[in-house]
Design an enzyme around this catalytic site. Structure first.
Site, PDB file in Angstrom:
ATOM      1  N   ARG B  66       0.819  -1.226   0.000  1.00  0.00           N
ATOM      2  CA  ARG B  66       0.000   0.000   0.000  1.00  0.00           C
ATOM      3  C   ARG B  66       0.848   1.269   0.000  1.00  0.00           C
ATOM      4  NH1 ARG B  66      -3.528  -2.946   3.606  1.00  0.00           N
ATOM      5  NH2 ARG B  66      -2.798  -1.844   5.430  1.00  0.00           N
ATOM      6  N   TYR B  70       0.405   4.236  -2.770  1.00  0.00           N
ATOM      7  CA  TYR B  70       0.051   5.640  -2.493  1.00  0.00           C
ATOM      8  C   TYR B  70       1.100   6.590  -3.066  1.00  0.00           C
ATOM      9  CZ  TYR B  70      -2.984   3.205   0.721  1.00  0.00           C
ATOM     10  OH  TYR B  70      -3.897   2.345   1.257  1.00  0.00           O
ATOM     11  N   TYR B  92     -12.395   9.871  -2.236  1.00  0.00           N
ATOM     12  CA  TYR B  92     -13.640   9.511  -1.568  1.00  0.00           C
ATOM     13  C   TYR B  92     -13.630  10.057  -0.133  1.00  0.00           C
ATOM     14  CZ  TYR B  92     -17.251   6.084  -0.316  1.00  0.00           C
ATOM     15  OH  TYR B  92     -18.389   5.463   0.082  1.00  0.00           O
TER      16      TYR B  92
END
Lengths: 72, 269
Positions: B66, B70, B92
């Protein structure tokens, strides 16, 4: 992609009156939007993940706001 | 200052209902819109505002880590800024809450001399206050990422609610892009909490509704009874206040003493 389902969800987002009717008399709303039995069941069960799959959300492995920070 | 510009905005939890007028306008005026909006209705809405969309979600497929994902997203956003475009990045929820690439991109853009701004959005926390009818101004609020909370010595204030986010990955140290709760992490988190709260203390498992007119998931149960089956990737754990805050007699008296004559006296209960 279920256009009628999408149309209803879009309208729900814009119309508080429809939201209220959705809470009190869902079947009438389903009839009004001519939803299939599958779509009706997804909405009755409030099956968020099922709806997202039905609407074509198969490209995001992390499906909601889960952009996670590492515990450092 | 170079011409490229970055504005980071959020869609809120339900698009388009939660998006602000300001964010919407920025999206309409952008030369290029990078986005990480996971739902098809949200993407349709973005497309109706601006056809020049670039989806960042494919970065998840390029690495299983992750942190790298990113960083890749931030770099891609910066690419547009470096091309001297008016770039908008859409995330979001609130774009700065539990979102790493937004902060990375803004920091780097500013470092390179570009104008970079973040606009607020409706976060899951905002929804939690509304759905659980909680006012953080009343008793205060404590918010932690669940794994951070587990792995750090936190002075818990038992007189204020405690909210633990990202229960769905508690104890997951793999930092993989495959989101999954860890049985060990949940077990240890409960052990840690039960050192401060009674085993039977009623807590709330909460999930924001992301379809209009749907109800949020609000499940109350004793702390000791929380199981892996109760949790998915978006579940939040909310613990109400356990004990009442003690009145600070010294400062309350001082306040009364020093208040000008005629003003109302201290009325802290």
């Amino acid at each position: 992609m279920s256009d009628k389902l999408k149309s209803l969800i879009n309208d729900l987002g814009k119309n508080p009156g429809l939201q209220q009717a959705f809470k009190t008399d869902r079947d009438s709303i389903f009839d009004q939007y001519q939803l299939s039995e599958d779509d009706r069941e997804l909405l009755r069960q409030e099956d968020t993940e099922g709806i997202r799959r039905k609407l074509g959300d198969d490209e995001s492995p992390i499906s909601t706001n889960s952009i996670v920070h590492k515990a450092e | 200052m170079p011409d490229g510009r970055l504005t980071v905005v959020g869609t809120g939890l339900i698009t388009p209902q939660h998006i602000t007028q300001e964010a919407k306008r920025h999206i309409e005026l952008a030369d290029r819109v990078y986005h990480l909006v996971p739902d098809p209705l949200g993407i349709s809405f973005l497309r109706s505002l601006n056809s020049n969309l670039v989806y960042l979600g494919d970065c998840y497929q390029k690495t299983d880590n992750r942190a790298k994902t990113y960083s890749m997203m931030a770099q891609r956003i910066l690419q547009g800024v470096r091309e001297e475009l008016n770039v908008v990045a859409v995330f979001y929820g609130h774009p700065g809450v539990f979102v790493s690439p937004s902060h990375q991109a803004i920091k780097q853009a500013r470092k390179e001399g570009y104008d970079a701004t973040m606009l607020p959005g409706v976060s899951a926390e905002s929804c939690l206050y509304a759905d659980l009818d909680i006012d953080p101004g009343k008793l205060g609020a404590q918010n932690y990422e669940a794994t951070y909370f587990l792995c750090h010595k936190i002075n818990i204030n038992l007189s204020a609610p405690l909210t633990l986010w990202q229960l769905g990955v508690v104890g997951d140290l793999s930092f993989s892009t495959k989101i999954k709760p860890s049985a060990t992490g949940l077990y240890l988190l409960k052990q840690k909490l039960m050192k401060h709260y009674p085993d039977t203390f009623e807590v709330i498992l909460y999930e924001t509704a992301i379809i209009p007119a749907f109800a949020p998931r609000i499940k109350r149960k004793p702390l000791e009874d929380i199981q892996l089956d109760d949790i998915n990737e978006v579940t939040t754990l909310y613990l109400p206040e356990y004990i009442a805050a003690q009145k600070d007699d010294y400062f309350c008296t001082e306040l009364e003493t020093k208040t000008n004559q005629g003003e109302k006296s201290c009325q802290i209960n």
